[in-house]
Design a protein around this motif. Sequence first.
Motif, PDB file in Angstrom:
ATOM      1  N   LEU A 297      31.991  10.148  86.667  1.00  0.00           N
ATOM      2  CA  LEU A 297      33.359   9.691  86.444  1.00  0.00           C
ATOM      3  C   LEU A 297      33.468   8.847  85.176  1.00  0.00           C
ATOM      4  N   ALA A 298      32.512   7.955  84.980  1.00  0.00           N
ATOM      5  CA  ALA A 298      32.533   7.085  83.800  1.00  0.00           C
ATOM      6  C   ALA A 298      32.443   7.909  82.519  1.00  0.00           C
ATOM      7  N   SER A 299      31.661   8.978  82.538  1.00  0.00           N
ATOM      8  CA  SER A 299      31.534   9.820  81.343  1.00  0.00           C
ATOM      9  C   SER A 299      32.851  10.527  81.041  1.00  0.00           C
ATOM     10  N   TRP A 300      33.563  10.928  82.085  1.00  0.00           N
ATOM     11  CA  TRP A 300      34.861  11.569  81.877  1.00  0.00           C
ATOM     12  C   TRP A 300      35.895  10.580  81.357  1.00  0.00           C
ATOM     13  N   VAL A 301      35.807   9.341  81.800  1.00  0.00           N
ATOM     14  CA  VAL A 301      36.717   8.316  81.303  1.00  0.00           C
ATOM     15  C   VAL A 301      36.538   8.146  79.798  1.00  0.00           C
ATOM     16  N   VAL A 302      35.286   8.154  79.354  1.00  0.00           N
ATOM     17  CA  VAL A 302      35.008   8.041  77.921  1.00  0.00           C
ATOM     18  C   VAL A 302      35.520   9.267  77.172  1.00  0.00           C
ATOM     19  N   ARG A 303      35.289  10.441  77.771  1.00  0.00           N
ATOM     20  CA  ARG A 303      35.648  11.684  77.089  1.00  0.00           C
ATOM     21  C   ARG A 303      37.164  11.888  77.010  1.00  0.00           C
ATOM     22  N   TYR A 304      37.848  11.641  78.126  1.00  0.00           N
ATOM     23  CA  TYR A 304      39.258  11.990  78.193  1.00  0.00           C
ATOM     24  C   TYR A 304      40.194  10.795  78.029  1.00  0.00           C
ATOM     25  N   GLY A 305      39.688   9.596  78.213  1.00  0.00           N
ATOM     26  CA  GLY A 305      40.527   8.421  78.120  1.00  0.00           C
ATOM     27  C   GLY A 305      41.359   8.232  79.381  1.00  0.00           C
ATOM     28  N   ALA A 306      41.177   7.102  80.015  1.00  0.00           N
ATOM     29  CA  ALA A 306      41.947   6.755  81.211  1.00  0.00           C
ATOM     30  C   ALA A 306      41.911   5.239  81.315  1.00  0.00           C
ATOM     31  N   PRO A 307      42.858   4.556  80.665  1.00  0.00           N
ATOM     32  CA  PRO A 307      42.799   3.095  80.569  1.00  0.00           C
ATOM     33  C   PRO A 307      42.660   2.387  81.905  1.00  0.00           C
ATOM     34  N   TYR A 308      43.370   2.874  82.921  1.00  0.00           N
ATOM     35  CA  TYR A 308      43.284   2.223  84.228  1.00  0.00           C
ATOM     36  C   TYR A 308      41.870   2.338  84.801  1.00  0.00           C
ATOM     37  N   LEU A 309      41.298   3.537  84.763  1.00  0.00           N
ATOM     38  CA  LEU A 309      39.938   3.722  85.273  1.00  0.00           C
ATOM     39  C   LEU A 309      38.919   2.957  84.439  1.00  0.00           C
ATOM     40  N   ALA A 310      39.159   2.863  83.148  1.00  0.00           N
ATOM     41  CA  ALA A 310      38.211   2.164  82.276  1.00  0.00           C
ATOM     42  C   ALA A 310      38.073   0.699  82.675  1.00  0.00           C
ATOM     43  N   ARG A 311      39.084   0.148  83.298  1.00  0.00           N
ATOM     44  CA  ARG A 311      39.052  -1.261  83.696  1.00  0.00           C
ATOM     45  C   ARG A 311      38.519  -1.452  85.114  1.00  0.00           C
ATOM     46  N   GLN A 312      38.262  -0.375  85.822  1.00  0.00           N
ATOM     47  CA  GLN A 312      37.831  -0.477  87.211  1.00  0.00           C
ATOM     48  C   GLN A 312      36.344  -0.853  87.316  1.00  0.00           C
ATOM     49  N   THR A 313      36.067  -1.941  88.008  1.00  0.00           N
ATOM     50  CA  THR A 313      34.679  -2.359  88.207  1.00  0.00           C
ATOM     51  C   THR A 313      33.920  -1.366  89.069  1.00  0.00           C
ATOM     52  N   TYR A 314      34.625  -0.516  89.790  1.00  0.00           N
ATOM     53  CA  TYR A 314      33.962   0.460  90.656  1.00  0.00           C
ATOM     54  C   TYR A 314      32.994   1.352  89.883  1.00  0.00           C
ATOM     55  N   LEU A 315      33.359   1.704  88.658  1.00  0.00           N
ATOM     56  CA  LEU A 315      32.500   2.596  87.883  1.00  0.00           C
ATOM     57  C   LEU A 315      31.249   1.886  87.381  1.00  0.00           C
ATOM     58  N   ARG A 316      31.344   0.580  87.148  1.00  0.00           N
ATOM     59  CA  ARG A 316      30.178  -0.218  86.747  1.00  0.00           C
ATOM     60  C   ARG A 316      30.265  -1.566  87.480  1.00  0.00           C
ATOM     61  N   PRO A 317      29.890  -1.583  88.761  1.00  0.00           N
ATOM     62  CA  PRO A 317      30.053  -2.806  89.555  1.00  0.00           C
ATOM     63  C   PRO A 317      29.114  -3.932  89.162  1.00  0.00           C
ATOM     64  N   TYR A 318      28.071  -3.596  88.409  1.00  0.00           N
ATOM     65  CA  TYR A 318      27.138  -4.588  87.875  1.00  0.00           C
ATOM     66  C   TYR A 318      26.579  -4.042  86.572  1.00  0.00           C
ATOM     67  N   PRO A 319      25.871  -4.858  85.785  1.00  0.00           N
ATOM     68  CA  PRO A 319      25.453  -4.411  84.446  1.00  0.00           C
ATOM     69  C   PRO A 319      24.712  -3.078  84.468  1.00  0.00           C
ATOM     70  N   GLU A 320      25.029  -2.250  83.495  1.00  0.00           N
ATOM     71  CA  GLU A 320      24.481  -0.897  83.449  1.00  0.00           C
ATOM     72  C   GLU A 320      22.961  -0.880  83.411  1.00  0.00           C
ATOM     73  N   ALA A 321      22.357  -1.914  82.803  1.00  0.00           N
ATOM     74  CA  ALA A 321      20.903  -1.959  82.722  1.00  0.00           C
ATOM     75  C   ALA A 321      20.253  -2.098  84.095  1.00  0.00           C
ATOM     76  N   LEU A 322      21.016  -2.520  85.096  1.00  0.00           N
ATOM     77  CA  LEU A 322      20.473  -2.699  86.434  1.00  0.00           C
ATOM     78  C   LEU A 322      20.703  -1.488  87.335  1.00  0.00           C
ATOM     79  N   VAL A 323      21.384  -0.470  86.812  1.00  0.00           N
ATOM     80  CA  VAL A 323      21.727   0.693  87.639  1.00  0.00           C
ATOM     81  C   VAL A 323      20.482   1.552  87.867  1.00  0.00           C
ATOM     82  N   ARG A 324      20.291   1.916  89.134  1.00  0.00           N
ATOM     83  CA  ARG A 324      19.264   2.880  89.519  1.00  0.00           C
ATOM     84  C   ARG A 324      19.931   3.930  90.404  1.00  0.00           C
ATOM     85  N   ALA A 325      19.208   4.988  90.685  1.00  0.00           N
ATOM     86  CA  ALA A 325      19.726   5.995  91.610  1.00  0.00           C
ATOM     87  C   ALA A 325      19.867   5.362  92.985  1.00  0.00           C
ATOM     88  N   SER A 326      21.087   5.270  93.467  1.00  0.00           N
ATOM     89  CA  SER A 326      21.328   4.640  94.769  1.00  0.00           C
ATOM     90  C   SER A 326      22.551   5.246  95.430  1.00  0.00           C
TER      91      SER A 326
END
Length: 326
Positions: A297-326
Amino acid sequence: MTESQPDERDQTTEDVRPLMGVSRCLGFAPCRWDGAIVLSPEVAELVPYVELRPICPEVEMGLGVPRDPIRIVSVQGVRRLVQPATGRDLTEAIESVVRRCAADLAPADGLILKGRSPSCGLYDTRVYASASADEALDETSRGLFAAGMLAHLPHLAVEDEVGLRDPGRRDHFLTRLFALARYRVARAEGSPAALVRYQTENKLLLMGYDKDRLGAMGRLVAAARERPMAETLDAYAGHLHAALAEPARASTQINALMHAVGYLRESLTCRERADFLEMLDGYRRGNVPLSACRALLASWVVRYGAPYLARQTYLRPYPEALVRAS
């Protein structure tokens, strides 16, 4: 403010530093009962992103390093903390440490403690029938420091170093930790606008945990100017803590994901929509991690633009460097 209008004051997840207590033996000092230090890569990787306050309740009680082991004993159904080698009952001492540490950590967002410890264990600390018993009872307990801290500060996001190795538990802990930290910042501002901003930016995240609570929180936000702000903030915090208390169910996460993809329906191709539905089915069956769904979803937000989704913490609830497969 409408959902599509960005707010120049928006604060990203990377800007927020949760305040967190942590067992000092988990990589910060050789203060375990045997004088050892417990190296935890899972704790170490958090250091750049959080403000840590290391604690060793056993040292705070005045016990040395190294020291004779302590244990939890059940005395007529009441848990006591004792030191078998010396015969000392340390229950009152640990309760005093709890009161001091709870006061110090009152503004904190989370706590990571040493697993299985008679003071700090969160889930599976052994309980004995007496100080001299060779075998533990067929029951487990929280450590007395852990139990006391959660009694004083029940809102904290808590986990032990063992749980941080589990992808699902780790994701829930970090999601809750950073959501609470963002709310602490919004609450400190203390304005209706700050509460509106928090609700707007965390809408999908909260939907993924508890849609009913999200609705109740929305009603509080809508009526924020009609009652004392302190009352509104307290009531909102109560719903927030309850909503995030337990890991989210797959069904509620799928609901949030489907709601999110609806903002992109005009942009996605038929193939992309089909691929996303297939991915959701894989997530439902436990074969695809939630992080993969959010990343797509986050990649599509970058590709297509969606200002509301871009502000949603749901797509990155914590820093990206801490993301693992979960």
